[in-house]
Design an enzyme around this catalytic site. Structure first.
Site, PDB file in Angstrom:
ATOM      1  NE  ARG A  52       4.713   7.244 -25.260  1.00  0.00           N
ATOM      2  CZ  ARG A  52       4.924   7.657 -26.415  1.00  0.00           C
ATOM      3  NH1 ARG A  52       3.805   8.102 -27.213  1.00  0.00           N
ATOM      4  NH2 ARG A  52       6.053   7.856 -27.041  1.00  0.00           N
ATOM      5  CE  LYS A  82      -1.870  11.783 -24.654  1.00  0.00           C
ATOM      6  NZ  LYS A  82      -0.768  11.277 -25.117  1.00  0.00           N
ATOM      7  CG  ASP A 141       0.700   7.654 -25.413  1.00  0.00           C
ATOM      8  OD1 ASP A 141       0.838   8.933 -25.446  1.00  0.00           O
ATOM      9  OD2 ASP A 141       0.847   6.996 -26.743  1.00  0.00           O
ATOM     10  CB  ALA A 163       9.523  14.757 -23.123  1.00  0.00           C
TER      11      ALA A 163
END
Lengths: 365, 365
Positions: free
Chosen positions: A178, A106, A191, A18
């Site tokens: 997201r 997270k 996010d 990522a």
């Protein structure tokens, strides 16, 4: 091993390439006591490209074409897991089951029940858990903590405001994980809202609020994923916090704390404006000047410098905890999973309130 | 009168020797085009002491032992009215009926209906009305207005936060008119909340919100007067504003505006830290730096200097308007009463929501 010999570095395995992993790879190279042992992606070629692009030694870093292979790699002490949130339970519990310590991006899970499965797996395996909330590790945060804990400087906090938003471009709004309900179903709440909730909990020393009420009119995309939202949090003793988070407005990262004795402002809490130095301001026992034509005293600016960026300090701290477990028979530090869980519990409550049209949601203590 | 002769100054009569009147007396001395013609108090001796204490010429300033006498004084063009809010309707309508222009302290009335009586009286008499919200007249506010109006710099505002609070001492909390139900029944909402509401309306160019919901758990004293409260305001297009106001927490005066293109922060909006120079900061089109290790561009700080303090600029502006009516047959400027009325309407809605336990209150447009 002589006590004068430096301890073996703690070796990280990066699970998935990522974009945020690039920042973490750099942090692992910078952090004393840490090293990158392996990179795993859906193809070995992708892992190789990631390693080459991010300054890793392609000759010595193990390059894996599956995530499984990272978990099976005996050279990996800690798995760093930046996969989409919907994959966290599967890969985090698998990593813990293989005895790997865990640095989890997270939002840590889609809901607190999922996080509990992850934390239970870590607990059962005796491995350290830490979420990747970098600003917690900046020395500025420690300095702010000191002032918040100093009842003379800030006093009892009554009002907390936090904002974290950034203006996503069209490509992000169409294609980023997201905004995809099957990947990061919590959208902006997960996010960027994550940080606001963490900031608020941090400010009150992790006392859970009693009631959470989402702000009205959250913005969702066509798939129902949140692009902008917020909430007000209430504590039994009258403290109130409000946060707003969004993918649709200019980059903003505020914490404002108003206490009986003082006020703290920071406007770049998640990612400081610059790497080596970060500021915040505190007004304490502020009065009006004579005739109310000014302030006396004026607020003071605090500047905190750091040689290592906050993400490297995070990696260093995790490496220290892992080393203590691996080499010295220590136990995992319970503070980090406890903070993560409270953040996720509040996030759950906000999500529930949003889903119920801004009805109040009570949080059990 | 030759066009080169300076116009006759506009002469203010001060109705009551409240502590805020000291600041205004100084402003009237500083403001070009303005003069203090008279001071009225409940005794001539009090008026004389006030004049002497505040640099007024005791020989030339008319000193009145009743408020009525100020209204009857033919040398007074404008009445400045800093009496407790519960007395505003009586004295403001009486002043207008005598043809006096009006500078009215905030909160302007206990409710919008009362304010309407005052505005109707001003309208009927053809006199200028202005409330005494000083920060509106600071050149910083004009500079911020420019940036807010520049859609490229800030874009569409989506989130507004405002805080105004100060920590009152025990004497204030026991004895000040602002905690007395028969004098200033709106307490902190009327005194400091007024500014937050005005700031929010200012930010959205005075578009009224659709819905107002008070924050829960307002703090009241034993007489039921508000000591701390807040509210969230919602507009039909999705804009959201939150404010907090209090007599119980450290001096704080924030406006935060978050727009699609930019973010504005000001932390001393009501009374600048220093008289001659005031700042605010704007972040516009902020991006993350490469690897998200900082911001690019950084926010910019704007510094606005002023020779005259904001309250003198307010007096000067009112004097200009009054002079235009008195000497040139001009009409009253409708902008000021319109802004006042909207502020009072929102304040009413917040009060109603508080009284109904934080139920949503709709505002008709």
């Amino acid at each position: 091993m002589s006590s004068h010999q430096p301890p073996r570095p703690v070796r990280f395995g990066i699970l998935g390439c990522a974009s945020i992993a690039r920042k973490l790879a750099r942090a692992m190279l910078l952090a004393p006591g840490a090293a990158v042992a392996a990179v795993g992606s859906r193809s070995e070629e992708k892992a190789r490209l990631f390693a080459a692009d991010n300054g890793l030694d392609v000759a010595t870093t193990r390059l894996h074409g599956t995530y499984e292979a990272v978990l099976d790699d005996p050279d990996v002490d800690v798995v760093y897991l930046p996969l989409p949130t919907s994959l966290h339970v599967r890969w985090a519990t698998a990593a813990a089951a293989r005895g790997k310590h865990l640095l989890l991006e997270k939002p840590t899970a889609l809901c607190a029940a999922d996080l509990d499965a992850i934390l239970a797996a870590c607990d059962a395996a005796g491995v350290q858990f830490m979420d990747s909330t970098m600003w917690m590790h900046h020395p500025r945060t420690a300095k702010m903590r000191e002032l918040v804990d100093d009842k003379d400087a800030i006093g009892d906090i009554k009002v907390i405001n936090s904002v974290f938003c950034f203006r996503a471009n069209e490509d992000f709004l169409q294609n980023d994980i997201r905004v995809k309900p099957d990947l990061d179903a919590l959208g902006a709440l997960g996010d960027v809202g994550w940080y606001c909730i963490r900031a608020i909990l941090w400010a009150v020393d992790y006392e859970l609020p009693k009631t959470v009420i989402a702000l009205r009119d959250p913005v969702k995309n066509q798939s129902g994923v949140l692009l902008a939202c917020g909430a007000t949090l209430y504590w039994a003793d009258g403290k109130t916090a409000t946060f707003s988070c969004s993918f649709l407005t200019n980059l903003t990262m505020d914490i404002t704390l108003v206490g009986t004795n003082g006020t703290l402002h920071v406007t770049d809490f998640v990612i400081p404006y610059e790497e080596k130095s970060a500021e915040f301001s505190v007004a304490s026992k502020s009065n009006f000047a004579q005739l109310h034509i000014g302030w006396d005293p004026l607020p003071s600016k605090h500047v905190v410098t750091t040689d290592l960026p906050q993400e490297a300090l995070m990696v260093q701290e995790l490496a220290r905890l892992v080393q203590n477990i691996r080499d010295a028979g220590g136990k995992p530090e319970g503070k980090w999973p406890a903070i993560t869980r409270k953040t996720q519990v509040v996030l759950d409550a906000v999500k529930t309130s949003i889903d119920k049209g801004s009805e109040p949601v009570e949080i059990a203590n």
